[in-house]
Design a protein around this motif. Structure first.
Motif, PDB file in Angstrom:
ATOM      1  N   ASP A 177       0.818  -1.211   0.000  1.00 51.00           N
ATOM      2  CA  ASP A 177       0.000   0.000   0.000  1.00 51.00           C
ATOM      3  C   ASP A 177       0.853   1.263   0.000  1.00 51.00           C
ATOM      4  O   ASP A 177       0.531   2.242  -0.692  1.00 51.00           O
ATOM      5  CB  ASP A 177      -0.927   0.006   1.223  1.00 51.00           C
ATOM      6  N   PHE A 178       1.937   1.262   0.778  1.00 46.77           N
ATOM      7  CA  PHE A 178       2.791   2.434   0.909  1.00 46.77           C
ATOM      8  C   PHE A 178       3.632   2.649  -0.344  1.00 46.77           C
ATOM      9  O   PHE A 178       3.625   3.735  -0.933  1.00 46.77           O
ATOM     10  CB  PHE A 178       3.690   2.248   2.132  1.00 46.77           C
ATOM     11  N   ALA A 179       4.344   1.623  -0.763  1.00 49.64           N
ATOM     12  CA  ALA A 179       5.244   1.770  -1.907  1.00 49.64           C
ATOM     13  C   ALA A 179       4.488   1.801  -3.234  1.00 49.64           C
ATOM     14  O   ALA A 179       4.636   2.739  -4.025  1.00 49.64           O
ATOM     15  CB  ALA A 179       6.275   0.643  -1.911  1.00 49.64           C
ATOM     16  N   TYR A 180       3.673   0.777  -3.460  1.00 45.97           N
ATOM     17  CA  TYR A 180       3.039   0.632  -4.763  1.00 45.97           C
ATOM     18  C   TYR A 180       1.735   1.423  -4.894  1.00 45.97           C
ATOM     19  O   TYR A 180       1.282   1.672  -6.009  1.00 45.97           O
ATOM     20  CB  TYR A 180       2.793  -0.846  -5.059  1.00 45.97           C
ATOM     21  N   GLY A 181       1.163   1.832  -3.753  1.00 46.73           N
ATOM     22  CA  GLY A 181      -0.064   2.610  -3.809  1.00 46.73           C
ATOM     23  C   GLY A 181       0.129   4.094  -3.600  1.00 46.73           C
ATOM     24  O   GLY A 181      -0.764   4.884  -3.918  1.00 46.73           O
ATOM     25  N   LEU A 182       1.297   4.501  -3.063  1.00 54.92           N
ATOM     26  CA  LEU A 182       1.500   5.917  -2.751  1.00 54.92           C
ATOM     27  C   LEU A 182       2.820   6.467  -3.289  1.00 54.92           C
ATOM     28  O   LEU A 182       2.835   7.524  -3.928  1.00 54.92           O
ATOM     29  CB  LEU A 182       1.442   6.123  -1.229  1.00 54.92           C
ATOM     30  N   ILE A 183       3.927   5.787  -3.052  1.00 54.22           N
ATOM     31  CA  ILE A 183       5.237   6.347  -3.390  1.00 54.22           C
ATOM     32  C   ILE A 183       5.601   6.145  -4.856  1.00 54.22           C
ATOM     33  O   ILE A 183       5.886   7.098  -5.586  1.00 54.22           O
ATOM     34  CB  ILE A 183       6.328   5.746  -2.487  1.00 54.22           C
ATOM     35  N   TYR A 184       5.609   4.908  -5.310  1.00 53.74           N
ATOM     36  CA  TYR A 184       6.063   4.626  -6.674  1.00 53.74           C
ATOM     37  C   TYR A 184       5.199   5.287  -7.757  1.00 53.74           C
ATOM     38  O   TYR A 184       5.745   5.757  -8.760  1.00 53.74           O
ATOM     39  CB  TYR A 184       6.151   3.116  -6.910  1.00 53.74           C
ATOM     40  N   GLN A 204       4.053   8.085  -7.773  1.00 53.46           N
ATOM     41  CA  GLN A 204       4.403   9.506  -7.833  1.00 53.46           C
ATOM     42  C   GLN A 204       5.867   9.746  -8.222  1.00 53.46           C
ATOM     43  O   GLN A 204       6.228  10.876  -8.579  1.00 53.46           O
ATOM     44  CB  GLN A 204       4.153  10.172  -6.486  1.00 53.46           C
ATOM     45  N   THR A 205       6.693   8.713  -8.154  1.00 54.51           N
ATOM     46  CA  THR A 205       8.125   8.919  -8.368  1.00 54.51           C
ATOM     47  C   THR A 205       8.692   8.172  -9.577  1.00 54.51           C
ATOM     48  O   THR A 205       9.760   8.541 -10.063  1.00 54.51           O
ATOM     49  CB  THR A 205       8.914   8.505  -7.111  1.00 54.51           C
ATOM     50  N   PHE A 206       8.012   7.148 -10.034  1.00 52.17           N
ATOM     51  CA  PHE A 206       8.499   6.380 -11.184  1.00 52.17           C
ATOM     52  C   PHE A 206       7.419   6.374 -12.269  1.00 52.17           C
ATOM     53  O   PHE A 206       6.312   5.876 -12.038  1.00 52.17           O
ATOM     54  CB  PHE A 206       8.850   4.954 -10.781  1.00 52.17           C
ATOM     55  N   PRO A 207       7.708   6.929 -13.438  1.00 52.58           N
ATOM     56  CA  PRO A 207       6.696   7.080 -14.495  1.00 52.58           C
ATOM     57  C   PRO A 207       5.981   5.780 -14.863  1.00 52.58           C
ATOM     58  O   PRO A 207       4.776   5.790 -15.170  1.00 52.58           O
ATOM     59  CB  PRO A 207       7.500   7.633 -15.677  1.00 52.58           C
ATOM     60  N   HIS A 208       6.693   4.643 -14.856  1.00 55.52           N
ATOM     61  CA  HIS A 208       6.051   3.399 -15.275  1.00 55.52           C
ATOM     62  C   HIS A 208       5.078   2.869 -14.225  1.00 55.52           C
ATOM     63  O   HIS A 208       4.344   1.921 -14.499  1.00 55.52           O
ATOM     64  CB  HIS A 208       7.093   2.335 -15.624  1.00 55.52           C
ATOM     65  N   HIS A 209       5.040   3.494 -13.059  1.00 58.49           N
ATOM     66  CA  HIS A 209       4.061   3.117 -12.038  1.00 58.49           C
ATOM     67  C   HIS A 209       2.865   4.080 -12.004  1.00 58.49           C
ATOM     68  O   HIS A 209       1.889   3.813 -11.293  1.00 58.49           O
ATOM     69  CB  HIS A 209       4.709   3.097 -10.646  1.00 58.49           C
ATOM     70  N   ALA A 262      16.257  11.458  -4.151  1.00 60.37           N
ATOM     71  CA  ALA A 262      15.298  12.248  -3.382  1.00 60.37           C
ATOM     72  C   ALA A 262      15.573  13.742  -3.541  1.00 60.37           C
ATOM     73  O   ALA A 262      14.640  14.548  -3.674  1.00 60.37           O
ATOM     74  CB  ALA A 262      15.361  11.851  -1.911  1.00 60.37           C
ATOM     75  N   ALA A 263      16.845  14.116  -3.551  1.00 54.93           N
ATOM     76  CA  ALA A 263      17.198  15.522  -3.720  1.00 54.93           C
ATOM     77  C   ALA A 263      16.756  16.047  -5.080  1.00 54.93           C
ATOM     78  O   ALA A 263      16.373  17.216  -5.213  1.00 54.93           O
ATOM     79  CB  ALA A 263      18.707  15.700  -3.550  1.00 54.93           C
ATOM     80  N   SER A 264      16.762  15.174  -6.084  1.00 55.78           N
ATOM     81  CA  SER A 264      16.349  15.595  -7.421  1.00 55.78           C
ATOM     82  C   SER A 264      14.844  15.848  -7.508  1.00 55.78           C
ATOM     83  O   SER A 264      14.370  16.459  -8.468  1.00 55.78           O
ATOM     84  CB  SER A 264      16.754  14.537  -8.454  1.00 55.78           C
ATOM     85  N   LEU A 265      14.105  15.393  -6.502  1.00 57.89           N
ATOM     86  CA  LEU A 265      12.647  15.561  -6.484  1.00 57.89           C
ATOM     87  C   LEU A 265      12.205  16.700  -5.569  1.00 57.89           C
ATOM     88  O   LEU A 265      11.020  16.861  -5.316  1.00 57.89           O
ATOM     89  CB  LEU A 265      11.985  14.254  -6.014  1.00 57.89           C
ATOM     90  N   LYS A 266      13.160  17.502  -5.090  1.00 55.89           N
ATOM     91  CA  LYS A 266      12.866  18.489  -4.038  1.00 55.89           C
ATOM     92  C   LYS A 266      11.858  19.552  -4.465  1.00 55.89           C
ATOM     93  O   LYS A 266      11.160  20.133  -3.617  1.00 55.89           O
ATOM     94  CB  LYS A 266      14.152  19.163  -3.567  1.00 55.89           C
ATOM     95  N   ASP A 267      11.747  19.823  -5.744  1.00 57.16           N
ATOM     96  CA  ASP A 267      10.814  20.852  -6.213  1.00 57.16           C
ATOM     97  C   ASP A 267       9.453  20.301  -6.633  1.00 57.16           C
ATOM     98  O   ASP A 267       8.586  21.054  -7.085  1.00 57.16           O
ATOM     99  CB  ASP A 267      11.435  21.596  -7.393  1.00 57.16           C
ATOM    100  N   LYS A 268       9.280  18.998  -6.453  1.00 56.82           N
ATOM    101  CA  LYS A 268       8.025  18.369  -6.839  1.00 56.82           C
ATOM    102  C   LYS A 268       7.120  18.226  -5.623  1.00 56.82           C
ATOM    103  O   LYS A 268       7.578  17.974  -4.528  1.00 56.82           O
ATOM    104  CB  LYS A 268       8.297  16.996  -7.449  1.00 56.82           C
ATOM    105  N   SER A 269       5.819  18.429  -5.817  1.00 55.42           N
ATOM    106  CA  SER A 269       4.860  18.269  -4.724  1.00 55.42           C
ATOM    107  C   SER A 269       4.295  16.855  -4.737  1.00 55.42           C
ATOM    108  O   SER A 269       4.143  16.247  -5.799  1.00 55.42           O
ATOM    109  CB  SER A 269       3.720  19.277  -4.828  1.00 55.42           C
ATOM    110  N   PHE A 270       3.986  16.358  -3.540  1.00 57.93           N
ATOM    111  CA  PHE A 270       3.530  14.972  -3.411  1.00 57.93           C
ATOM    112  C   PHE A 270       2.338  14.864  -2.457  1.00 57.93           C
ATOM    113  O   PHE A 270       2.166  15.687  -1.563  1.00 57.93           O
ATOM    114  CB  PHE A 270       4.658  14.078  -2.843  1.00 57.93           C
ATOM    115  N   VAL A 271       1.568  13.817  -2.657  1.00 56.16           N
ATOM    116  CA  VAL A 271       0.614  13.363  -1.644  1.00 56.16           C
ATOM    117  C   VAL A 271       1.402  12.473  -0.691  1.00 56.16           C
ATOM    118  O   VAL A 271       2.015  11.494  -1.118  1.00 56.16           O
ATOM    119  CB  VAL A 271      -0.545  12.565  -2.279  1.00 56.16           C
ATOM    120  N   ALA A 272       1.421  12.812   0.594  1.00 54.41           N
ATOM    121  CA  ALA A 272       2.263  12.087   1.541  1.00 54.41           C
ATOM    122  C   ALA A 272       1.533  11.920   2.876  1.00 54.41           C
ATOM    123  O   ALA A 272       0.522  12.579   3.132  1.00 54.41           O
ATOM    124  CB  ALA A 272       3.580  12.813   1.761  1.00 54.41           C
ATOM    125  N   VAL A 273       2.056  11.033   3.713  1.00 55.86           N
ATOM    126  CA  VAL A 273       1.517  10.904   5.078  1.00 55.86           C
ATOM    127  C   VAL A 273       2.278  11.853   5.986  1.00 55.86           C
ATOM    128  O   VAL A 273       3.389  12.269   5.674  1.00 55.86           O
ATOM    129  CB  VAL A 273       1.632   9.459   5.600  1.00 55.86           C
TER     130      VAL A 273
END
Length: 224
Positions: free
Chosen positions: A105-112, A114-119, A213-224
């Protein structure tokens, strides 16, 4: 022994961190996930799942990070995988809990997604629904982890000594750093994660993923 891995792979880092802490000498073979090397026929012959990590010990080949961890622990006679039947069963239980529950749920439903295009899901509506579901489920699992599985007194998942479950679980939870998750609402999780991050090889293992992670610093995310 040879380990096919990639430093951006969560399951690879789990194995690498344990191996380094145990002083195990592995021949690290990078499989470049970002160029699709894992999908090529050459690697499919090594692992038809086209996933890392993969461990080779002579003619013996093993996939799945949980199985690899247990194999390496037994090879090294590591106390992180206790011999006592019930103590070992408790470690297995916790490893299964992370793999079967929060990680999906955490990795495949929330993180990936938002961070990996193929997901990423095929439409904005599906993506939004996936993230909301993933967030709600993750929050429920974190509450269980915080209050029932760790609690206020334990330093590690199975008591006062580190086990394979901690190497697996901490990596899966720390993955939330990619989307800047906060665990302030889960103080026991935060304390436990701090114990694992204090291990001598944590920083080395996380150099690549911290850079990502540093390369994503300017991107907004849905997070807990």
């Amino acid at each position: 022994m040879k380990l096919y891995y990639h430093p951006a792979s969560t399951t690879s880092r789990i194995v690498q961190h344990f191996a380094l802490d145990q002083g195990l000498t592995l021949d690290y073979q990078v499989v470049d996930l970002f160029t699709g090397e894992h999908l090529k026929p050459e690697f499919a012959k090594i692992n038809p799942n086209c996933l890392v990590p993969v461990l080779e010990d002579g003619e013996f080949r093993l996939t799945e990070c949980s199985a690899i961890l247990k194999y390496l622990a037994d090879k090294a006679n590591s106390p992180a995988y206790p011999k006592d039947l019930q103590a070992r069963a408790r470690v297995n239980e916790m490893m299964d809990w992370f793999n079967s529950n929060i990680y999906k749920d955490f990795a495949y439903g929330l993180i990936y997604p938002q961070t990996f295009p193929h997901h990423k899901r095929p439409s904005d509506a599906v993506q939004s629904g996936t993230l909301e579901w993933g967030k709600q489920k993750t929050q429920s699992w974190l509450k269980i982890l915080d209050q029932s599985l760790i609690g206020p007194t334990k330093a590690y998942l199975c008591g006062d000594k580190i086990t394979l479950a901690d190497y697996m679980g901490a990596e899966m939870i720390a993955l939330g750093g990619l989307i800047r998750c906060s665990y302030a609402a889960y103080p026991n999780v935060e304390r436990w994660l701090g114990n694992i991050k204090a291990l001598k090889n944590w920083a080395k293992v996380h150099e690549a993923i911290d850079g990502f992670a540093a390369s994503l610093k300017d991107k907004s995310f849905v997070a807990v």
